[in-house]
Design a protein around this motif. Sequence first.
Motif, short mmCIF file in Angstrom:
data_model
loop_
_atom_site.label_atom_id
_atom_site.label_comp_id
_atom_site.label_asym_id
_atom_site.label_seq_id
_atom_site.Cartn_x
_atom_site.Cartn_y
_atom_site.Cartn_z
N ALA A 112 2.48 2.71 -21.11
CA ALA A 112 3.73 3.41 -20.77
C ALA A 112 4.42 3.92 -22.03
CB ALA A 112 4.65 2.48 -19.99
N GLU A 113 4.85 5.18 -21.99
CA GLU A 113 5.56 5.75 -23.14
C GLU A 113 6.92 5.09 -23.31
OE1 GLU A 113 5.76 9.96 -22.76
OE2 GLU A 113 3.59 10.23 -22.76
N ASP A 114 7.59 4.82 -22.19
CA ASP A 114 8.87 4.12 -22.22
C ASP A 114 8.58 2.63 -22.08
OD1 ASP A 114 11.36 3.06 -21.91
OD2 ASP A 114 11.96 4.33 -20.22
N GLU A 115 8.76 1.86 -23.15
CA GLU A 115 8.41 0.44 -23.15
C GLU A 115 9.54 -0.45 -22.66
OE1 GLU A 115 7.02 -0.55 -27.03
OE2 GLU A 115 5.25 0.75 -26.91
N SER A 116 10.60 0.15 -22.14
CA SER A 116 11.67 -0.65 -21.56
C SER A 116 11.21 -1.22 -20.22
CB SER A 116 12.93 0.21 -21.34
OG SER A 116 12.68 1.19 -20.33
N PRO A 117 11.85 -2.27 -19.71
CA PRO A 117 11.46 -2.81 -18.40
C PRO A 117 11.50 -1.75 -17.30
CG PRO A 117 12.89 -4.36 -19.51
CD PRO A 117 12.88 -3.12 -20.35
N ALA A 118 12.51 -0.87 -17.35
CA ALA A 118 12.60 0.19 -16.34
C ALA A 118 11.42 1.16 -16.47
CB ALA A 118 13.92 0.95 -16.49
N GLY A 119 11.07 1.52 -17.70
CA GLY A 119 9.95 2.42 -17.91
C GLY A 119 8.63 1.82 -17.46
N GLU A 120 8.46 0.53 -17.70
CA GLU A 120 7.24 -0.14 -17.27
C GLU A 120 7.17 -0.25 -15.75
OE1 GLU A 120 7.13 -3.82 -19.39
OE2 GLU A 120 6.35 -2.90 -21.23
N LEU A 121 8.32 -0.45 -15.10
CA LEU A 121 8.34 -0.47 -13.64
C LEU A 121 7.97 0.88 -13.06
CD1 LEU A 121 11.44 -2.69 -12.78
CD2 LEU A 121 9.07 -3.13 -12.15
N HIS A 122 8.44 1.95 -13.68
CA HIS A 122 8.08 3.30 -13.24
C HIS A 122 6.57 3.50 -13.36
CE1 HIS A 122 11.64 5.63 -12.12
NE2 HIS A 122 12.32 4.91 -13.01
N ALA A 123 6.00 3.05 -14.48
CA ALA A 123 4.56 3.19 -14.69
C ALA A 123 3.78 2.37 -13.66
CB ALA A 123 4.19 2.76 -16.11
N PHE A 124 4.26 1.16 -13.39
CA PHE A 124 3.61 0.29 -12.41
C PHE A 124 3.61 0.94 -11.03
CE2 PHE A 124 3.82 -2.75 -8.98
CZ PHE A 124 2.88 -3.72 -9.30
N ALA A 125 4.77 1.40 -10.59
CA ALA A 125 4.89 1.97 -9.24
C ALA A 125 4.03 3.22 -9.09
CB ALA A 125 6.35 2.30 -8.95
N ARG A 126 4.05 4.06 -10.12
CA ARG A 126 3.25 5.30 -10.06
C ARG A 126 1.76 4.99 -9.93
NH1 ARG A 126 5.29 7.26 -14.17
NH2 ARG A 126 3.79 6.56 -15.71
N GLU A 127 1.27 4.06 -10.75
CA GLU A 127 -0.16 3.74 -10.72
C GLU A 127 -0.54 3.00 -9.44
OE1 GLU A 127 -3.88 4.27 -12.40
OE2 GLU A 127 -1.92 5.06 -13.00
N TYR A 128 0.31 2.12 -8.98
CA TYR A 128 0.05 1.37 -7.75
C TYR A 128 -0.15 2.33 -6.58
CZ TYR A 128 0.61 -2.27 -4.16
OH TYR A 128 0.42 -3.13 -3.10
N LEU A 129 0.75 3.30 -6.47
CA LEU A 129 0.66 4.25 -5.36
C LEU A 129 -0.54 5.17 -5.49
CD1 LEU A 129 1.82 5.32 -2.77
CD2 LEU A 129 3.45 6.68 -4.08
N LEU A 130 -0.83 5.62 -6.69
CA LEU A 130 -1.98 6.51 -6.89
C LEU A 130 -3.30 5.80 -6.59
CD1 LEU A 130 -0.91 8.44 -10.13
CD2 LEU A 130 -0.97 9.31 -7.79
N VAL A 131 -3.41 4.53 -6.99
CA VAL A 131 -4.63 3.77 -6.69
C VAL A 131 -4.74 3.55 -5.18
CG1 VAL A 131 -5.79 1.55 -6.95
CG2 VAL A 131 -4.74 2.64 -8.93
N GLY A 132 -3.61 3.22 -4.54
CA GLY A 132 -3.63 3.01 -3.10
C GLY A 132 -4.05 4.26 -2.34
N LEU A 133 -3.63 5.42 -2.80
CA LEU A 133 -4.01 6.68 -2.15
C LEU A 133 -5.47 7.03 -2.44
CD1 LEU A 133 -0.78 8.77 -2.82
CD2 LEU A 133 -1.62 8.00 -0.60
N ALA A 134 -5.92 6.74 -3.66
CA ALA A 134 -7.31 7.04 -4.02
C ALA A 134 -8.29 6.17 -3.23
CB ALA A 134 -7.52 6.84 -5.52
N GLU A 135 -7.87 4.94 -2.91
CA GLU A 135 -8.72 4.02 -2.13
C GLU A 135 -7.98 3.68 -0.82
OE1 GLU A 135 -9.76 0.65 -4.52
OE2 GLU A 135 -10.95 1.84 -5.92
N GLN A 136 -7.61 4.73 -0.09
CA GLN A 136 -6.72 4.56 1.05
C GLN A 136 -7.30 3.66 2.14
OE1 GLN A 136 -5.34 8.21 3.06
NE2 GLN A 136 -3.26 7.51 2.63
N ASP A 137 -8.59 3.79 2.43
CA ASP A 137 -9.20 2.93 3.45
C ASP A 137 -9.18 1.47 3.02
OD1 ASP A 137 -9.72 5.06 5.13
OD2 ASP A 137 -11.74 5.41 4.33
N PHE A 138 -9.46 1.22 1.74
CA PHE A 138 -9.39 -0.15 1.23
C PHE A 138 -7.95 -0.68 1.33
CE2 PHE A 138 -13.13 0.54 -1.96
CZ PHE A 138 -14.00 0.56 -0.88
#
Length: 230
Positions: A112-138
């Motif tokens: 994450a470019e923003d190493e603050s807790p808020a920036g890391e949460l944004h990075a977490f949420a973005r990746e979590y959703l993108l992985v979930g959509l990429a493996e939607q059936d799973f």
Amino acid sequence: MRSISTDYMNTPEPERRETERAPVRLSGELRNGYRPRPTTIERSREIREIAARYIAENGIWRFSMLSLAKHLNCLLPTLCYYYKKREELITDIVLRHVETLRARTGLAIDEAEDESPAGELHAFAREYLLVGLAEQDFHRLMVGYADLAGPEDGKPFITRRESLREMVETRLTAHAPSLAGKPEAARALSRAMLDTLSGAAVWLEPYGVVKPVAYAAMVTDWLLDQAARS
């Protein structure tokens, strides 16, 4: 006479025997007039993908090893070579998906470019959703897994899912220190974030009107706002 590739001949004997087991066909390009035999790992991956798609289209209660074998156009003993029973297959699908979520979200936080807790949460949420959509059936199967698994089968899943929630809670309490004295509130907020993102991964279209990255940012902003109010 069929030619044998040098790669195959140089393969160690135990691995060579694994590649010779060939019940389930995989698509692939022809090489020297012959289709290369998929490895056991490739076959297992295909079985998981087709099983998750079959469950998404037909429902979990219509899913059995026999119905999957018919869908794959293979013999039941062939399928049972890879997975002995349906619970084993479903559990493997779900645990592998959770591990993918943990690995990818952890990497997103580290990068994450923003190493603050808020920036890391944004990075977490973005990746979590993108992985979930990429493996939607799973992901659909993972969302309903807690209600399907028995007490023993569900323990590894619950442990891994809790580690995801703790990744959120740790950064949430770092962003809003007042939550450190309110563990139940921090736990509820972190669980709400995961539930919201998981729900979105189930119903969002990857290329639809609602953009996944924007939606993940909106969910994170809401979470941070609720944390500040607590």
